[in-house]
Motif scaffolding. Structure first.
Motif, PDB file in Angstrom:
ATOM      1  N   ALA A 550     -55.875 -56.599  -2.344  1.00  0.00           N
ATOM      2  CA  ALA A 550     -56.788 -55.930  -3.271  1.00  0.00           C
ATOM      3  C   ALA A 550     -56.043 -55.504  -4.535  1.00  0.00           C
ATOM      4  CB  ALA A 550     -57.427 -54.724  -2.588  1.00  0.00           C
ATOM      5  N   LEU A 551     -54.819 -54.970  -4.387  1.00  0.00           N
ATOM      6  CA  LEU A 551     -54.025 -54.587  -5.560  1.00  0.00           C
ATOM      7  C   LEU A 551     -53.668 -55.805  -6.393  1.00  0.00           C
ATOM      8  CD1 LEU A 551     -53.816 -51.771  -4.216  1.00  0.00           C
ATOM      9  CD2 LEU A 551     -51.415 -51.743  -4.924  1.00  0.00           C
ATOM     10  N   TYR A 552     -53.324 -56.898  -5.736  1.00  0.00           N
ATOM     11  CA  TYR A 552     -52.956 -58.123  -6.450  1.00  0.00           C
ATOM     12  C   TYR A 552     -54.120 -58.602  -7.317  1.00  0.00           C
ATOM     13  CZ  TYR A 552     -51.416 -62.939  -7.231  1.00  0.00           C
ATOM     14  OH  TYR A 552     -51.044 -64.130  -7.809  1.00  0.00           O
ATOM     15  N   ALA A 553     -55.335 -58.532  -6.767  1.00  0.00           N
ATOM     16  CA  ALA A 553     -56.511 -58.984  -7.520  1.00  0.00           C
ATOM     17  C   ALA A 553     -56.839 -58.051  -8.674  1.00  0.00           C
ATOM     18  CB  ALA A 553     -57.709 -59.101  -6.581  1.00  0.00           C
ATOM     19  N   ALA A 554     -56.460 -56.770  -8.558  1.00  0.00           N
ATOM     20  CA  ALA A 554     -56.817 -55.784  -9.576  1.00  0.00           C
ATOM     21  C   ALA A 554     -55.877 -55.811 -10.775  1.00  0.00           C
ATOM     22  CB  ALA A 554     -56.826 -54.385  -8.969  1.00  0.00           C
ATOM     23  N   LEU A 555     -54.695 -56.398 -10.625  1.00  0.00           N
ATOM     24  CA  LEU A 555     -53.695 -56.393 -11.694  1.00  0.00           C
ATOM     25  C   LEU A 555     -53.691 -57.725 -12.420  1.00  0.00           C
ATOM     26  CD1 LEU A 555     -50.802 -54.662  -9.716  1.00  0.00           C
ATOM     27  CD2 LEU A 555     -52.182 -53.625 -11.519  1.00  0.00           C
ATOM     28  N   ASP A 556     -53.648 -57.662 -13.758  1.00  0.00           N
ATOM     29  CA  ASP A 556     -53.518 -58.896 -14.512  1.00  0.00           C
ATOM     30  C   ASP A 556     -52.044 -59.177 -14.794  1.00  0.00           C
ATOM     31  OD1 ASP A 556     -52.873 -56.985 -16.394  1.00  0.00           O
ATOM     32  OD2 ASP A 556     -54.714 -57.220 -17.547  1.00  0.00           O
ATOM     33  N   GLY A 557     -51.773 -60.321 -15.332  1.00  0.00           N
ATOM     34  CA  GLY A 557     -50.400 -60.683 -15.637  1.00  0.00           C
ATOM     35  C   GLY A 557     -49.768 -61.515 -14.536  1.00  0.00           C
ATOM     36  N   PRO A 558     -48.507 -61.946 -14.752  1.00  0.00           N
ATOM     37  CA  PRO A 558     -47.833 -62.826 -13.792  1.00  0.00           C
ATOM     38  C   PRO A 558     -47.280 -62.066 -12.590  1.00  0.00           C
ATOM     39  CG  PRO A 558     -46.374 -62.357 -15.624  1.00  0.00           C
ATOM     40  CD  PRO A 558     -47.692 -61.702 -15.962  1.00  0.00           C
ATOM     41  N   ALA A 559     -46.958 -62.833 -11.527  1.00  0.00           N
ATOM     42  CA  ALA A 559     -46.322 -62.283 -10.327  1.00  0.00           C
ATOM     43  C   ALA A 559     -45.159 -63.195  -9.950  1.00  0.00           C
ATOM     44  CB  ALA A 559     -47.322 -62.173  -9.188  1.00  0.00           C
ATOM     45  N   ASP A 560     -44.328 -63.447 -10.956  1.00  0.00           N
ATOM     46  CA  ASP A 560     -43.303 -64.472 -10.806  1.00  0.00           C
ATOM     47  C   ASP A 560     -41.915 -63.935 -10.505  1.00  0.00           C
ATOM     48  OD1 ASP A 560     -43.088 -63.252 -13.231  1.00  0.00           O
ATOM     49  OD2 ASP A 560     -43.000 -65.093 -14.433  1.00  0.00           O
ATOM     50  N   LEU A 561     -41.770 -62.638 -10.265  1.00  0.00           N
ATOM     51  CA  LEU A 561     -40.460 -62.077  -9.957  1.00  0.00           C
ATOM     52  C   LEU A 561     -40.166 -62.227  -8.465  1.00  0.00           C
ATOM     53  CD1 LEU A 561     -40.582 -58.773 -12.066  1.00  0.00           C
ATOM     54  CD2 LEU A 561     -39.588 -60.984 -12.698  1.00  0.00           C
ATOM     55  N   ILE A 562     -38.920 -62.556  -8.178  1.00  0.00           N
ATOM     56  CA  ILE A 562     -38.491 -62.704  -6.785  1.00  0.00           C
ATOM     57  C   ILE A 562     -37.647 -61.491  -6.416  1.00  0.00           C
ATOM     58  CG2 ILE A 562     -37.163 -64.101  -5.155  1.00  0.00           C
ATOM     59  CD1 ILE A 562     -37.780 -66.527  -6.865  1.00  0.00           C
ATOM     60  N   PRO A 563     -38.055 -60.710  -5.410  1.00  0.00           N
ATOM     61  CA  PRO A 563     -37.307 -59.491  -5.073  1.00  0.00           C
ATOM     62  C   PRO A 563     -35.951 -59.798  -4.447  1.00  0.00           C
ATOM     63  CG  PRO A 563     -39.037 -59.895  -3.464  1.00  0.00           C
ATOM     64  CD  PRO A 563     -39.221 -60.918  -4.548  1.00  0.00           C
ATOM     65  N   ASP A 564     -34.971 -58.951  -4.776  1.00  0.00           N
ATOM     66  CA  ASP A 564     -33.662 -59.056  -4.120  1.00  0.00           C
ATOM     67  C   ASP A 564     -33.752 -58.524  -2.695  1.00  0.00           C
ATOM     68  OD1 ASP A 564     -32.517 -59.981  -6.552  1.00  0.00           O
ATOM     69  OD2 ASP A 564     -32.426 -57.898  -7.256  1.00  0.00           O
ATOM     70  N   GLN A 565     -34.580 -57.517  -2.513  1.00  0.00           N
ATOM     71  CA  GLN A 565     -34.810 -56.942  -1.181  1.00  0.00           C
ATOM     72  C   GLN A 565     -36.306 -56.687  -1.022  1.00  0.00           C
ATOM     73  OE1 GLN A 565     -32.394 -53.469  -0.403  1.00  0.00           O
ATOM     74  NE2 GLN A 565     -30.567 -54.386  -1.322  1.00  0.00           N
ATOM     75  N   PHE A 566     -36.773 -56.823   0.211  1.00  0.00           N
ATOM     76  CA  PHE A 566     -38.197 -56.575   0.477  1.00  0.00           C
ATOM     77  C   PHE A 566     -38.327 -56.070   1.904  1.00  0.00           C
ATOM     78  CE2 PHE A 566     -42.426 -57.522   1.948  1.00  0.00           C
ATOM     79  CZ  PHE A 566     -43.244 -57.256   0.853  1.00  0.00           C
ATOM     80  N   GLU A 567     -39.078 -55.001   2.055  1.00  0.00           N
ATOM     81  CA  GLU A 567     -39.328 -54.452   3.392  1.00  0.00           C
ATOM     82  C   GLU A 567     -40.775 -53.995   3.469  1.00  0.00           C
ATOM     83  OE1 GLU A 567     -37.784 -50.921   6.444  1.00  0.00           O
ATOM     84  OE2 GLU A 567     -37.095 -50.982   4.359  1.00  0.00           O
ATOM     85  N   GLU A 568     -41.430 -54.353   4.550  1.00  0.00           N
ATOM     86  CA  GLU A 568     -42.797 -53.892   4.770  1.00  0.00           C
ATOM     87  C   GLU A 568     -42.816 -53.034   6.021  1.00  0.00           C
ATOM     88  OE1 GLU A 568     -47.404 -55.515   4.939  1.00  0.00           O
ATOM     89  OE2 GLU A 568     -45.752 -56.864   4.381  1.00  0.00           O
ATOM     90  N   VAL A 569     -43.163 -51.773   5.859  1.00  0.00           N
ATOM     91  CA  VAL A 569     -43.229 -50.835   6.976  1.00  0.00           C
ATOM     92  C   VAL A 569     -44.641 -50.879   7.535  1.00  0.00           C
ATOM     93  CG1 VAL A 569     -42.912 -48.457   7.731  1.00  0.00           C
ATOM     94  CG2 VAL A 569     -41.491 -49.388   5.874  1.00  0.00           C
ATOM     95  N   THR A 570     -44.780 -51.354   8.774  1.00  0.00           N
ATOM     96  CA  THR A 570     -46.090 -51.572   9.370  1.00  0.00           C
ATOM     97  C   THR A 570     -46.943 -50.308   9.328  1.00  0.00           C
ATOM     98  OG1 THR A 570     -45.170 -53.247  10.828  1.00  0.00           O
ATOM     99  CG2 THR A 570     -47.291 -52.307  11.457  1.00  0.00           C
ATOM    100  N   GLY A 571     -48.114 -50.434   8.731  1.00  0.00           N
ATOM    101  CA  GLY A 571     -49.058 -49.329   8.675  1.00  0.00           C
ATOM    102  C   GLY A 571     -48.753 -48.291   7.618  1.00  0.00           C
ATOM    103  N   GLN A 572     -47.699 -48.504   6.800  1.00  0.00           N
ATOM    104  CA  GLN A 572     -47.316 -47.498   5.814  1.00  0.00           C
ATOM    105  C   GLN A 572     -47.292 -48.044   4.394  1.00  0.00           C
ATOM    106  OE1 GLN A 572     -46.643 -44.147   6.464  1.00  0.00           O
ATOM    107  NE2 GLN A 572     -47.476 -44.650   8.478  1.00  0.00           N
TER     108      GLN A 572
END
Length: 798
Positions: A550-572
């Motif tokens: 939903a956030l991705y659809a709400a924001l305009d502009g590119p999404a071409d950056l590649i993160p050096d680190q990424f973590e997804e905390v389940t449910g948070q």
């Protein structure tokens, strides 16, 4: 020890292996004062003896030599790492998995031996046999045993695998067992010729049989029928008795042997013409029924495993953009992005950044494995944390992923009572029929000896629990196939039984009863700068959670950056770093450490500074309100959500008043709630999206995952429901509830057949050949009934 005395003569000057018969080298192993050529043969002997299968050696001499030519085959090509990688379905440092085609599998003893093959070598971790497909999936530790040694071990005990690299590129679904055609042809040929030679007898020329030696010719014709065409029944009965078990092959074998030896006695003693035409017809019609059963079962299996669309897709880079593409359209060479909690759809190599993979889907162990760029990853692995960019090296295989879904590692205590009931019915039914046959024989021997033999054999032939045993797999198996075509995929037939017992349904909210494609994110705080939008959009793009979409659809502009680190905390929430800049997106408690009354949505923090927050408006899926209203008339309904309770009032206005709604639920809270309901005696069905509720899905009696346009379903679930079919859930549940009546109808049909058949058989009014026709006919009738009833039942519900 008496069983093995036949081998002790080998302890002369030239020692021969007790197991395989090979000449033993100097300093050969000795156990129980018996020689063995190697430790492998010695281990097979020890395993069989310790498990009560010592008679394996009395039954056939040198059983390990049954595949002597295969054992001596040159397997040096399996030392080639490229060949090994093409054959393996999974390969890691301490675990490899491979599926072998083993044409030699023929009975329960084969299955037992192959599923205990880990006792032959410490490097073999486990084995799972598919009897109908004649395959075995074996896990082994490559640090302790090589693939070549594994194959040689299989060949040594008589199960040399078929190894053909060309088959890796084909879509063949199962091994075609052509021996049944040879056996059927031989039995049909002998049956026709014995009947033709018996015409003088049928026409009343009794002396023609003696003068023209027709009886002896019939004996010669019947020998290959009983020793080849009917041998599987004799062998199965023999091994079943040796294992002190009871199955349907025992009365069949008794009937065959009784017909043969009584016929031979009458012909040799010239006291009669025998019943060899009945014997040949008996075996022929049994094989016809077996062929039909095998053909139908394979047809159902083929359609389900290969033609049905397994509901996952993947993000594929195309013309510089990422696009979702279904599994069946992926090809080797495609560049994929697999996000947190998503399943890797096919084998490939990691690109760019390191990856963390959870192979519990494949191995049953949840320890994550780190992968560097260039390393190979395998289908079935689940990405943990940072998204993985990879290039496919092998086209995804529907059947492989489907088989992983049904792995033993994900089977907790959810056994089907119906299956157990059928097993008990078959066992006691067989014992009862044997008793009825003996009592019938005793009765007619005292009343009319001429009818005694016919009555005895007719009882053994006509009464068969096969029809009972076939009722569930063919009816329910067809149901799996039909529902799969309608985007409702059940793991196995046992799930149907558990669905029928359900009395409480839990729905997850976000992404389950709400449609993530219609979620709208409205910015409520300060507007983001272009660079900040790019950071946030690049971060949420790598998450498959509905709120991230939903956030991705709400924001305009590119999404071409590649993160050096990424973590997804389940449910948070998620945390990502881009060239030293940290982006943190999630719930208020995740960002601030506590809830905020004035903020009820998704918060954005960049480099430790609060930036803004988004309010998310949810819309219920089409058809969910009437669905829950109707379900509430029969089931208790609960809505569980990890979100805040901002939408509680709106939901209460739309959903039934008795619906329980619980918010602020972590994954552990959801699991605990399911356990609480079950402790109070509830049979729970959990419907979720598989992201934050894997524990609850596994704990529930039935776990159903809603599959949208990603492959984030959990292997812990029992069923997968395509999002487009969600409004049809009530129809499917109603159909599955009524499916029990189909099984009851099949049982009644089989019961009436057996009662009618036995009524005539015990009176001696049923000849063995007529009984032999009726026996497979009853199985065919029940199979046809199950297929038609299950098909028509779903069609009538449209």
């Amino acid at each position: 020890m008496e069983v093995f005395q036949v081998h002790q003569s080998r302890q002369a000057a030239t020692q021969h292996c007790t197991h395989c018969g090979d000449t033993c080298p100097d300093n050969h192993p000795v156990f129980d004062q018996l020689p063995f050529c190697c430790q492998g043969c010695e281990m097979v002997y020890i395993v069989l003896k310790e498990n009560g299968l010592s008679d394996y050696y009395a039954y056939t001499q040198n059983p390990g030599a049954t595949q002597k030519s295969a054992t001596q085959k040159n397997y040096t090509f399996l030392d080639d790492a490229d060949v090994v990688s093409r054959l393996l379905s999974f390969q890691e440092q301490h675990l490899c998995k491979i599926t072998f085609t083993l044409p030699q599998i023929h009975c329960a003893s084969c299955v037992w031996l192959l599923e205990h093959i880990n006792k032959l070598h410490a490097g073999i971790l486990g084995s799972r046999v598919n009897f109908l497909a004649r395959t075995a999936t074996i896990s082994y530790d490559p640090g302790h045993i090589t693939l070549r040694e594994l194959v040689e071990t299989l060949a040594r005990i008589g199960y040399a695998p078929e190894l053909n690299l060309q088959k890796l590129d084909t879509d063949q679904s199962f091994l075609t067992d052509r021996t049944i055609y040879y056996k059927l042809g031989l039995a049909g040929f002998a049956f026709g010729n014995i009947m033709l030679l018996s015409f003088p007898e049928y026409l009343g020329f009794e002396e023609a049989s003696v003068n023209m030696y027709i009886g002896y010719i019939n004996i010669v014709l019947s020998l290959p029928v009983i020793l080849y065409s009917g041998f599987d029944y004799l062998r199965s009965a023999w091994w079943t008795l040796r294992l002190r078990q009871i199955n349907i092959d025992i009365p069949i074998a008794v009937g065959m042997l009784t017909l043969f030896f009584r016929s031979v006695y009458e012909i040799i003693s010239t006291t009669g013409e025998g019943y060899l035409d009945s014997l040949a017809g008996f075996i022929f019609f049994l094989l016809v029924g077996k062929w039909f059963q095998q053909y139908t079962f394979h047809s159902i299996s083929f359609d389900r495993n290969y033609k049905s669309y397994f509901p996952i897709s993947a993000l594929v880079r195309q013309s510089g953009n990422w696009q979702s593409r279904s599994l069946d359209k992926l090809e080797a060479g495609d560049e994929l992005m697999v996000r947190h909690e998503e399943i890797i759809p096919g084998d490939g190599k990691v690109l760019h950044a390191p990856a963390t993979i959870d192979y519990s889907f494949v191995t049953g162990e949840s320890a994550a494995i780190e992968k560097q760029p260039g390393n190979t990853v395998f289908a079935g692995g689940k990405v943990v944390g940072s998204p993985v960019q990879m290039v496919l090296t092998r086209k995804p295989d529907h059947s492989y992923l489907a088989s992983l879904w049904d792995e033993d590692a994900f089977r907790i205590d959810k056994e089907s009572k119906t299956q157990t009931l059928i097993a008990h019915i078959g066992k006691y039914f067989t014992a009862t029929i044997l008793s009825v046959a003996v009592l019938t024989l005793i009765y007619w021997l005292t009343v009319d000896k001429s009818l005694a033999f016919n009555a005895f054999t007719a009882v053994l032939i006509v009464a068969c629990p096969c029809a009972l045993a076939l009722a569930l797999p063919f009816s329910y198996g067809n149901i799996l196939r039909l529902l799969g075509r309608r985007f409702f995929y059940l793991k196995n037939v046992q799930v149907i039984d558990r669905i029928q017992l359900t009395d409480h349904i839990i729905f997850d909210k976000t992404g389950t009863i709400t449609d993530h494609r219609s979620m709208v994110a409205h910015i409520q705080g300060d507007a983001l700068q272009d660079k900040e939008k790019q950071l946030v959009k690049s971060a949420v793009f790598r998450s498959s959670h509905p709120l991230s979409k939903a956030l991705y659809a709400a924001l305009d502009g590119p999404a071409d950056l590649i993160p050096d680190q990424f973590e997804e905390v389940t449910g948070q929430g998620i945390v990502a770093k881009f060239s030293g800049v940290q982006v943190k997106i999630g719930s208020p408690s995740f960002i601030f450490g506590t809830e905020k009354e004035n903020i009820q949505g998704v918060v954005v923090e960049i480099d430790g500074l609060y930036k803004t927050w988004f309010q998310i408006s949810h819309q219920l899926r089409e058809g969910v309100v009437p669905l829950i209203h109707t379900l509430s008339k029969k089931y208790s309904i609960t809505i569980l959500s990890g979100d805040n309770n901002r939408e509680e009032d709106s939901l209460k206005k739309q959903l039934p008043p008795m619906t329980d709604m619980i918010f602020y639920q972590s994954p552990k809270d959801k699991l605990a709630y399911v356990q609480k309901l079950q402790a109070n005696g509830a049979r729970v069905m959990m419907v979720g999206d598989g992201l934050n509720d894997a524990g609850a899905l596994m704990q529930s009696d039935v776990g159903i995952v809603i599959s949208e346009d990603s492959n984030n379903f959990t292997p812990a679930c029992d069923a997968i429901l395509g999002a487009a079919a969600f409004p049809q859930l009530l129809k499917y549940l109603t159909y599955l509830q009524k499916a029990r009546k189909i099984i009851i109808g099949a049982f009644v049909l089989a019961f009436l057949y057996n009662v009618a058949g036995l009524y005539f058989a015990v009176q001696g009014a049923l000849s063995p050949v007529v009984a032999a026709i009726l026996m497979p006919l009853s199985s065919v009738t029940v199979m046809t009934y199950g297929l038609l009833a299950s098909s028509l039942g779903l069609r009538w519900m449209k």
